[in-house]
Design a protein around this motif. Structure first.
Motif, PDB file in Angstrom:
ATOM      1  N   ASP A 167      54.874 -16.043  48.552  1.00  0.00           N
ATOM      2  CA  ASP A 167      53.758 -15.301  49.140  1.00  0.00           C
ATOM      3  C   ASP A 167      52.870 -14.664  48.088  1.00  0.00           C
ATOM      4  O   ASP A 167      51.634 -14.703  48.192  1.00  0.00           O
ATOM      5  N   GLN A 168      53.477 -14.038  47.065  1.00  0.00           N
ATOM      6  CA  GLN A 168      52.684 -13.289  46.095  1.00  0.00           C
ATOM      7  C   GLN A 168      51.868 -14.199  45.174  1.00  0.00           C
ATOM      8  O   GLN A 168      51.032 -13.713  44.407  1.00  0.00           O
ATOM      9  N   LEU A 169      52.078 -15.512  45.270  1.00  0.00           N
ATOM     10  CA  LEU A 169      51.307 -16.458  44.464  1.00  0.00           C
ATOM     11  C   LEU A 169      50.135 -17.042  45.246  1.00  0.00           C
ATOM     12  O   LEU A 169      49.466 -17.955  44.769  1.00  0.00           O
ATOM     13  N   LEU A 204      51.734  -4.909  47.688  1.00  0.00           N
ATOM     14  CA  LEU A 204      52.648  -3.798  47.974  1.00  0.00           C
ATOM     15  C   LEU A 204      53.727  -3.586  46.923  1.00  0.00           C
ATOM     16  O   LEU A 204      54.373  -2.537  46.923  1.00  0.00           O
ATOM     17  N   ASP A 205      53.929  -4.555  46.060  1.00  0.00           N
ATOM     18  CA  ASP A 205      55.030  -4.500  45.102  1.00  0.00           C
ATOM     19  C   ASP A 205      54.488  -4.739  43.694  1.00  0.00           C
ATOM     20  O   ASP A 205      54.031  -5.845  43.381  1.00  0.00           O
ATOM     21  N   ASP A 206      54.534  -3.706  42.843  1.00  0.00           N
ATOM     22  CA  ASP A 206      53.970  -3.817  41.503  1.00  0.00           C
ATOM     23  C   ASP A 206      54.638  -4.920  40.692  1.00  0.00           C
ATOM     24  O   ASP A 206      53.965  -5.681  39.977  1.00  0.00           O
ATOM     25  N   GLU A 207      55.955  -5.025  40.768  1.00  0.00           N
ATOM     26  CA  GLU A 207      56.666  -6.007  39.946  1.00  0.00           C
ATOM     27  C   GLU A 207      56.315  -7.430  40.364  1.00  0.00           C
ATOM     28  O   GLU A 207      56.056  -8.298  39.521  1.00  0.00           O
ATOM     29  N   LEU A 208      56.296  -7.704  41.659  1.00  0.00           N
ATOM     30  CA  LEU A 208      55.952  -9.044  42.116  1.00  0.00           C
ATOM     31  C   LEU A 208      54.486  -9.360  41.822  1.00  0.00           C
ATOM     32  O   LEU A 208      54.147 -10.515  41.526  1.00  0.00           O
ATOM     33  N   ALA A 209      53.623  -8.354  41.900  1.00  0.00           N
ATOM     34  CA  ALA A 209      52.225  -8.572  41.536  1.00  0.00           C
ATOM     35  C   ALA A 209      52.101  -8.934  40.058  1.00  0.00           C
ATOM     36  O   ALA A 209      51.307  -9.804  39.676  1.00  0.00           O
ATOM     37  N   ARG A 210      52.893  -8.269  39.207  1.00  0.00           N
ATOM     38  CA  ARG A 210      52.869  -8.606  37.772  1.00  0.00           C
ATOM     39  C   ARG A 210      53.372 -10.030  37.543  1.00  0.00           C
ATOM     40  O   ARG A 210      52.848 -10.755  36.688  1.00  0.00           O
ATOM     41  N   GLN A 211      54.375 -10.448  38.302  1.00  0.00           N
ATOM     42  CA  GLN A 211      54.867 -11.818  38.173  1.00  0.00           C
ATOM     43  C   GLN A 211      53.790 -12.832  38.537  1.00  0.00           C
ATOM     44  O   GLN A 211      53.803 -13.967  38.042  1.00  0.00           O
ATOM     45  N   ALA A 212      52.860 -12.413  39.386  1.00  0.00           N
ATOM     46  CA  ALA A 212      51.748 -13.290  39.782  1.00  0.00           C
ATOM     47  C   ALA A 212      50.572 -13.199  38.812  1.00  0.00           C
ATOM     48  O   ALA A 212      49.555 -13.864  39.021  1.00  0.00           O
ATOM     49  N   GLY A 213      50.692 -12.376  37.758  1.00  0.00           N
ATOM     50  CA  GLY A 213      49.659 -12.318  36.730  1.00  0.00           C
ATOM     51  C   GLY A 213      48.718 -11.144  36.826  1.00  0.00           C
ATOM     52  O   GLY A 213      47.714 -11.095  36.102  1.00  0.00           O
ATOM     53  N   ARG A 228      49.259  -4.851  38.298  1.00  0.00           N
ATOM     54  CA  ARG A 228      50.071  -4.206  39.323  1.00  0.00           C
ATOM     55  C   ARG A 228      49.555  -4.666  40.671  1.00  0.00           C
ATOM     56  O   ARG A 228      48.708  -5.569  40.736  1.00  0.00           O
ATOM     57  N   ARG A 229      50.044  -4.068  41.750  1.00  0.00           N
ATOM     58  CA  ARG A 229      49.605  -4.498  43.083  1.00  0.00           C
ATOM     59  C   ARG A 229      48.094  -4.350  43.211  1.00  0.00           C
ATOM     60  O   ARG A 229      47.472  -3.485  42.570  1.00  0.00           O
ATOM     61  N   ILE A 230      47.500  -5.194  44.043  1.00  0.00           N
ATOM     62  CA  ILE A 230      46.054  -5.207  44.188  1.00  0.00           C
ATOM     63  C   ILE A 230      45.669  -4.945  45.646  1.00  0.00           C
ATOM     64  O   ILE A 230      46.456  -5.158  46.569  1.00  0.00           O
ATOM     65  N   VAL A 231      44.463  -4.459  45.841  1.00  0.00           N
ATOM     66  CA  VAL A 231      43.916  -4.247  47.184  1.00  0.00           C
ATOM     67  C   VAL A 231      43.664  -5.613  47.830  1.00  0.00           C
ATOM     68  O   VAL A 231      43.214  -6.561  47.166  1.00  0.00           O
ATOM     69  N   HIS A 232      43.960  -5.742  49.103  1.00  0.00           N
ATOM     70  CA  HIS A 232      43.667  -6.978  49.822  1.00  0.00           C
ATOM     71  C   HIS A 232      42.179  -7.325  49.669  1.00  0.00           C
ATOM     72  O   HIS A 232      41.310  -6.449  49.844  1.00  0.00           O
ATOM     73  N   GLY A 233      41.901  -8.589  49.399  1.00  0.00           N
ATOM     74  CA  GLY A 233      40.501  -8.993  49.332  1.00  0.00           C
ATOM     75  C   GLY A 233      39.759  -8.732  50.630  1.00  0.00           C
ATOM     76  O   GLY A 233      38.603  -8.293  50.628  1.00  0.00           O
ATOM     77  N   MET A 234      40.420  -8.968  51.763  1.00  0.00           N
ATOM     78  CA  MET A 234      39.772  -8.725  53.047  1.00  0.00           C
ATOM     79  C   MET A 234      39.537  -7.251  53.286  1.00  0.00           C
ATOM     80  O   MET A 234      38.599  -6.875  54.003  1.00  0.00           O
ATOM     81  N   CYS A 235      40.349  -6.383  52.694  1.00  0.00           N
ATOM     82  CA  CYS A 235      40.104  -4.945  52.796  1.00  0.00           C
ATOM     83  C   CYS A 235      38.830  -4.583  52.053  1.00  0.00           C
ATOM     84  O   CYS A 235      37.981  -3.842  52.566  1.00  0.00           O
ATOM     85  N   THR A 236      38.681  -5.099  50.837  1.00  0.00           N
ATOM     86  CA  THR A 236      37.452  -4.863  50.073  1.00  0.00           C
ATOM     87  C   THR A 236      36.238  -5.358  50.842  1.00  0.00           C
ATOM     88  O   THR A 236      35.239  -4.649  50.990  1.00  0.00           O
ATOM     89  N   LEU A 237      36.334  -6.583  51.351  1.00  0.00           N
ATOM     90  CA  LEU A 237      35.204  -7.180  52.055  1.00  0.00           C
ATOM     91  C   LEU A 237      34.883  -6.429  53.346  1.00  0.00           C
ATOM     92  O   LEU A 237      33.721  -6.076  53.602  1.00  0.00           O
ATOM     93  N   ALA A 238      35.893  -6.191  54.177  1.00  0.00           N
ATOM     94  CA  ALA A 238      35.661  -5.542  55.468  1.00  0.00           C
ATOM     95  C   ALA A 238      35.114  -4.133  55.295  1.00  0.00           C
ATOM     96  O   ALA A 238      34.227  -3.699  56.042  1.00  0.00           O
ATOM     97  N   THR A 239      35.623  -3.408  54.304  1.00  0.00           N
ATOM     98  CA  THR A 239      35.156  -2.048  54.078  1.00  0.00           C
ATOM     99  C   THR A 239      33.697  -2.047  53.642  1.00  0.00           C
ATOM    100  O   THR A 239      32.876  -1.285  54.171  1.00  0.00           O
ATOM    101  N   GLY A 240      33.378  -2.895  52.688  1.00  0.00           N
ATOM    102  CA  GLY A 240      32.008  -2.924  52.179  1.00  0.00           C
ATOM    103  C   GLY A 240      31.008  -3.433  53.190  1.00  0.00           C
ATOM    104  O   GLY A 240      29.968  -2.806  53.432  1.00  0.00           O
TER     105      GLY A 240
END
Length: 275
Positions: free
Chosen positions: A65-67, A177-186, A189-201
Protein backbone atom coordinates in the motif's frame (compact mmCIF):
# COMPACT_ATOMS: atom_id res chain seq x y z
CA UNK A 1 3.31 -11.27 -13.12
CA UNK A 2 2.46 -8.81 -15.91
CA UNK A 3 0.73 -5.81 -14.36
CA UNK A 4 -1.08 -5.08 -17.61
CA UNK A 5 -3.24 -8.15 -17.11
CA UNK A 6 -5.19 -5.90 -14.74
CA UNK A 7 -6.21 -3.60 -17.62
CA UNK A 8 -9.87 -3.95 -18.51
CA UNK A 9 -10.80 -5.40 -15.10
CA UNK A 10 -14.08 -4.05 -13.68
CA UNK A 11 -15.30 -3.79 -10.11
CA UNK A 12 -18.59 -2.66 -8.57
CA UNK A 13 -19.93 -1.90 -5.11
CA UNK A 14 -23.63 -1.20 -4.72
CA UNK A 15 -25.77 0.65 -2.17
CA UNK A 16 -23.28 3.34 -1.15
CA UNK A 17 -25.22 5.74 1.06
CA UNK A 18 -24.40 9.45 1.13
CA UNK A 19 -24.25 9.60 4.91
CA UNK A 20 -24.88 12.84 6.81
CA UNK A 21 -22.28 12.23 9.54
CA UNK A 22 -19.62 11.02 7.11
CA UNK A 23 -20.32 13.99 4.86
CA UNK A 24 -19.95 16.42 7.76
CA UNK A 25 -16.68 14.73 8.81
CA UNK A 26 -15.30 15.08 5.29
CA UNK A 27 -16.39 18.71 5.02
CA UNK A 28 -14.62 19.50 8.29
CA UNK A 29 -11.44 17.71 7.19
CA UNK A 30 -11.08 19.81 4.03
CA UNK A 31 -12.79 23.02 5.15
CA UNK A 32 -15.63 22.79 2.66
CA UNK A 33 -19.02 24.51 2.98
CA UNK A 34 -21.61 22.44 1.06
CA UNK A 35 -25.10 23.79 0.72
CA UNK A 36 -27.78 22.36 2.99
CA UNK A 37 -28.86 18.83 2.15
CA UNK A 38 -25.85 18.04 -0.03
CA UNK A 39 -22.44 16.45 0.46
CA UNK A 40 -19.12 18.10 -0.43
CA UNK A 41 -18.14 17.38 -4.03
CA UNK A 42 -14.92 15.65 -2.99
CA UNK A 43 -16.79 13.40 -0.55
CA UNK A 44 -17.24 11.19 -3.60
CA UNK A 45 -13.67 9.91 -3.09
CA UNK A 46 -14.75 8.35 0.21
CA UNK A 47 -17.47 6.43 -1.62
CA UNK A 48 -15.04 5.06 -4.22
CA UNK A 49 -12.21 4.37 -1.74
CA UNK A 50 -13.10 0.65 -1.47
CA UNK A 51 -12.94 0.38 -5.26
CA UNK A 52 -9.48 1.98 -5.34
CA UNK A 53 -8.30 -0.51 -2.70
CA UNK A 54 -9.62 -3.47 -4.68
CA UNK A 55 -7.42 -2.33 -7.55
CA UNK A 56 -4.18 -1.21 -5.93
CA UNK A 57 -4.20 -4.21 -3.58
CA UNK A 58 -4.80 -6.62 -6.48
CA UNK A 59 -2.10 -9.31 -6.70
CA UNK A 60 -1.46 -8.36 -10.34
CA UNK A 61 0.15 -5.09 -9.22
CA UNK A 62 2.33 -6.91 -6.69
CA UNK A 63 2.94 -3.91 -4.46
CA UNK A 64 2.51 -2.71 -0.88
CA UNK A 65 0.00 0.00 0.00
CA UNK A 66 2.67 2.53 0.98
CA UNK A 67 4.30 2.16 -2.45
CA UNK A 68 1.17 3.48 -4.19
CA UNK A 69 1.11 7.23 -4.86
CA UNK A 70 -1.74 9.28 -6.26
CA UNK A 71 -0.34 10.94 -9.39
CA UNK A 72 -3.26 12.54 -11.26
CA UNK A 73 -6.97 13.12 -10.73
CA UNK A 74 -9.84 14.26 -12.93
CA UNK A 75 -13.40 14.65 -11.65
CA UNK A 76 -16.66 15.60 -13.33
CA UNK A 77 -19.56 16.44 -11.03
CA UNK A 78 -22.80 15.94 -12.96
CA UNK A 79 -24.90 17.12 -10.02
CA UNK A 80 -24.73 17.48 -6.24
CA UNK A 81 -24.83 14.34 -4.11
CA UNK A 82 -27.87 14.51 -1.85
CA UNK A 83 -27.66 13.49 1.78
CA UNK A 84 -29.36 10.14 2.30
CA UNK A 85 -29.42 9.00 -1.32
CA UNK A 86 -27.99 5.65 -2.33
CA UNK A 87 -25.48 5.35 -5.17
CA UNK A 88 -23.73 2.51 -6.95
CA UNK A 89 -20.00 2.61 -7.58
CA UNK A 90 -18.31 1.20 -10.69
CA UNK A 91 -14.61 1.10 -11.55
CA UNK A 92 -12.63 -0.01 -14.58
CA UNK A 93 -8.87 -0.22 -14.98
CA UNK A 94 -8.52 1.66 -18.27
CA UNK A 95 -4.83 0.88 -18.69
CA UNK A 96 -1.54 0.18 -16.93
CA UNK A 97 1.19 2.44 -18.31
CA UNK A 98 4.73 3.57 -17.69
CA UNK A 99 4.98 6.52 -15.34
CA UNK A 100 8.41 7.98 -14.61
CA UNK A 101 10.50 5.30 -12.92
CA UNK A 102 7.48 3.13 -12.19
CA UNK A 103 4.11 2.02 -13.54
CA UNK A 104 0.66 3.50 -13.09
CA UNK A 105 -2.89 2.17 -13.16
CA UNK A 106 -5.43 4.49 -14.80
CA UNK A 107 -8.80 3.94 -13.14
CA UNK A 108 -12.19 5.27 -14.27
CA UNK A 109 -14.82 5.36 -11.48
CA UNK A 110 -18.47 6.32 -11.81
CA UNK A 111 -21.08 6.88 -9.12
CA UNK A 112 -24.60 6.35 -10.46
CA UNK A 113 -28.04 6.84 -8.96
CA UNK A 114 -30.78 4.22 -8.68
CA UNK A 115 -31.83 4.91 -12.27
CA UNK A 116 -28.31 4.41 -13.59
CA UNK A 117 -27.59 8.09 -14.23
CA UNK A 118 -24.08 9.35 -13.56
CA UNK A 119 -23.65 11.60 -10.52
CA UNK A 120 -19.85 11.77 -10.40
CA UNK A 121 -17.30 10.51 -12.91
CA UNK A 122 -13.62 10.46 -12.08
CA UNK A 123 -10.36 9.19 -13.47
CA UNK A 124 -7.42 8.50 -11.18
CA UNK A 125 -3.82 7.68 -11.99
CA UNK A 126 -2.22 5.66 -9.21
CA UNK A 127 1.55 5.27 -9.56
CA UNK A 128 3.31 2.20 -8.17
CA UNK A 129 7.02 1.66 -7.69
CA UNK A 130 8.89 -0.65 -10.05
CA UNK A 131 9.03 -0.11 -13.80
CA UNK A 132 7.85 -2.84 -16.16
CA UNK A 133 8.98 -0.92 -19.25
CA UNK A 134 5.42 -0.13 -20.39
CA UNK A 135 4.88 2.85 -22.74
CA UNK A 136 3.55 6.03 -21.08
CA UNK A 137 -0.01 7.26 -21.36
CA UNK A 138 -0.19 8.65 -24.93
CA UNK A 139 -3.00 11.11 -24.21
CA UNK A 140 -2.34 14.84 -24.11
CA UNK A 141 -4.52 17.34 -22.31
CA UNK A 142 -5.19 20.92 -23.34
CA UNK A 143 -4.64 23.44 -20.56
CA UNK A 144 -6.50 26.76 -20.48
CA UNK A 145 -4.45 29.95 -20.64
CA UNK A 146 -3.57 31.77 -17.41
CA UNK A 147 -4.74 35.34 -16.94
CA UNK A 148 -5.33 37.56 -13.90
CA UNK A 149 -5.43 36.39 -10.29
CA UNK A 150 -9.04 35.78 -9.25
CA UNK A 151 -8.63 34.67 -5.63
CA UNK A 152 -5.95 33.41 -3.23
CA UNK A 153 -5.91 31.10 -0.22
CA UNK A 154 -3.25 30.01 2.26
CA UNK A 155 -3.92 26.71 4.03
CA UNK A 156 -2.00 25.11 6.88
CA UNK A 157 -1.85 21.30 7.07
CA UNK A 158 -1.13 20.29 10.65
CA UNK A 159 0.44 17.21 12.17
CA UNK A 160 -3.05 15.86 12.82
CA UNK A 161 -4.23 16.39 9.22
CA UNK A 162 -3.30 12.97 7.77
CA UNK A 163 -5.19 11.08 10.48
CA UNK A 164 -8.20 13.39 10.23
CA UNK A 165 -8.34 13.00 6.48
CA UNK A 166 -7.75 9.23 6.64
CA UNK A 167 -10.80 8.88 8.89
CA UNK A 168 -12.90 11.23 6.76
CA UNK A 169 -11.95 9.69 3.41
CA UNK A 170 -11.67 6.03 4.47
CA UNK A 171 -8.07 6.09 3.23
CA UNK A 172 -5.72 4.64 5.84
CA UNK A 173 -2.78 3.98 3.56
CA UNK A 174 0.25 3.82 5.91
CA UNK A 175 2.11 6.18 3.57
CA UNK A 176 0.12 8.92 5.32
CA UNK A 177 0.07 7.52 8.85
CA UNK A 178 3.33 5.70 9.54
CA UNK A 179 6.65 7.57 9.41
CA UNK A 180 8.78 4.44 9.08
CA UNK A 181 6.77 2.94 6.23
CA UNK A 182 6.72 6.33 4.51
CA UNK A 183 10.52 6.45 4.75
CA UNK A 184 10.70 2.97 3.23
CA UNK A 185 8.73 4.39 0.29
CA UNK A 186 11.33 7.16 -0.15
CA UNK A 187 9.74 10.04 1.78
CA UNK A 188 11.27 11.84 4.77
CA UNK A 189 8.21 10.90 6.84
CA UNK A 190 4.46 10.46 6.43
CA UNK A 191 2.86 12.75 3.88
CA UNK A 192 -0.50 14.49 3.54
CA UNK A 193 -2.92 12.71 1.21
CA UNK A 194 -2.79 14.24 -2.25
CA UNK A 195 -6.58 14.33 -2.34
CA UNK A 196 -6.58 16.21 0.96
CA UNK A 197 -4.32 18.89 -0.53
CA UNK A 198 -6.45 19.07 -3.66
CA UNK A 199 -9.86 19.02 -1.96
CA UNK A 200 -8.85 21.62 0.60
CA UNK A 201 -7.41 24.02 -1.94
CA UNK A 202 -10.03 23.67 -4.67
CA UNK A 203 -12.98 23.72 -2.24
CA UNK A 204 -11.64 26.84 -0.55
CA UNK A 205 -11.05 28.66 -3.84
CA UNK A 206 -14.46 27.66 -5.23
CA UNK A 207 -16.19 28.83 -2.05
CA UNK A 208 -14.43 32.19 -2.29
CA UNK A 209 -15.68 32.45 -5.87
CA UNK A 210 -19.20 31.54 -4.71
CA UNK A 211 -19.70 28.77 -7.23
CA UNK A 212 -20.58 25.09 -7.41
CA UNK A 213 -17.68 22.93 -8.54
CA UNK A 214 -18.40 21.08 -11.78
CA UNK A 215 -14.99 19.86 -12.96
CA UNK A 216 -11.43 19.58 -11.68
CA UNK A 217 -8.18 18.25 -13.06
CA UNK A 218 -4.89 18.01 -11.16
CA UNK A 219 -1.45 16.48 -11.21
CA UNK A 220 0.29 15.87 -7.90
CA UNK A 221 3.93 16.81 -8.29
CA UNK A 222 5.39 17.14 -4.80
CA UNK A 223 4.17 15.58 -1.53
CA UNK A 224 3.06 17.91 1.26
CA UNK A 225 4.44 17.11 4.70
CA UNK A 226 2.41 17.75 7.87
CA UNK A 227 3.12 21.09 9.55
CA UNK A 228 3.23 22.80 6.16
CA UNK A 229 1.42 25.81 4.69
CA UNK A 230 0.42 25.75 1.02
CA UNK A 231 -0.45 28.88 -0.94
CA UNK A 232 -3.22 28.35 -3.50
CA UNK A 233 -3.95 30.85 -6.26
CA UNK A 234 -6.77 30.71 -8.81
CA UNK A 235 -6.20 32.59 -12.06
CA UNK A 236 -8.94 33.42 -14.52
CA UNK A 237 -8.50 31.89 -17.96
CA UNK A 238 -9.54 32.22 -21.56
CA UNK A 239 -12.49 29.91 -20.90
CA UNK A 240 -15.63 31.10 -19.05
CA UNK A 241 -15.82 30.18 -15.36
CA UNK A 242 -12.58 28.18 -15.64
CA UNK A 243 -9.68 28.84 -13.28
CA UNK A 244 -6.08 27.69 -13.36
CA UNK A 245 -4.61 26.85 -9.99
CA UNK A 246 -1.12 27.15 -8.59
CA UNK A 247 -0.33 25.49 -5.27
CA UNK A 248 3.08 26.11 -3.75
CA UNK A 249 5.06 25.58 -0.58
CA UNK A 250 8.25 27.63 -0.21
CA UNK A 251 7.96 28.54 -3.88
CA UNK A 252 7.83 24.91 -5.05
CA UNK A 253 4.76 23.55 -6.80
CA UNK A 254 2.84 20.74 -5.12
CA UNK A 255 0.21 20.68 -7.89
CA UNK A 256 0.67 21.26 -11.61
CA UNK A 257 -1.60 21.19 -14.66
CA UNK A 258 -4.48 21.96 -12.30
CA UNK A 259 -7.70 23.78 -13.06
CA UNK A 260 -11.40 23.75 -12.20
CA UNK A 261 -14.73 24.92 -13.57
CA UNK A 262 -17.75 26.25 -11.75
CA UNK A 263 -21.36 25.32 -12.30
CA UNK A 264 -22.40 28.17 -14.54
CA UNK A 265 -21.52 25.67 -17.29
CA UNK A 266 -23.82 22.67 -17.53
CA UNK A 267 -21.45 19.97 -16.20
CA UNK A 268 -23.24 17.05 -17.83
CA UNK A 269 -22.26 18.36 -21.28
CA UNK A 270 -18.51 18.30 -20.52
CA UNK A 271 -16.11 15.51 -21.37
CA UNK A 272 -13.90 14.04 -18.66
CA UNK A 273 -10.87 13.32 -20.77
CA UNK A 274 -9.44 16.38 -22.48
CA UNK A 275 -10.29 19.26 -20.21
Amino acid sequence: MNRRTLAGRRFSINALRVDADESALYAAAVGDEPKAGTAPAFYSVRLVAPLWRLIYQAPELGTADQLVLHAEQRMLFHRDMRIGEVLDGHAEVRDVVGFGFGDAAIIRCTLTDTEGRSVVTMESTLAVQGSSGFPPDPRRFTQPSKKDIAVELSQYFGEETPQQYADAADDHNPLHLDDELARQAGHPRRIVHGMCTLATGISGLANKLDGRLSYVRARFTRPVLPDTAVDFTAHSSGSPNTYLVSAKHDGKAVLKSTWFRLSRIQPSTQALGGQ
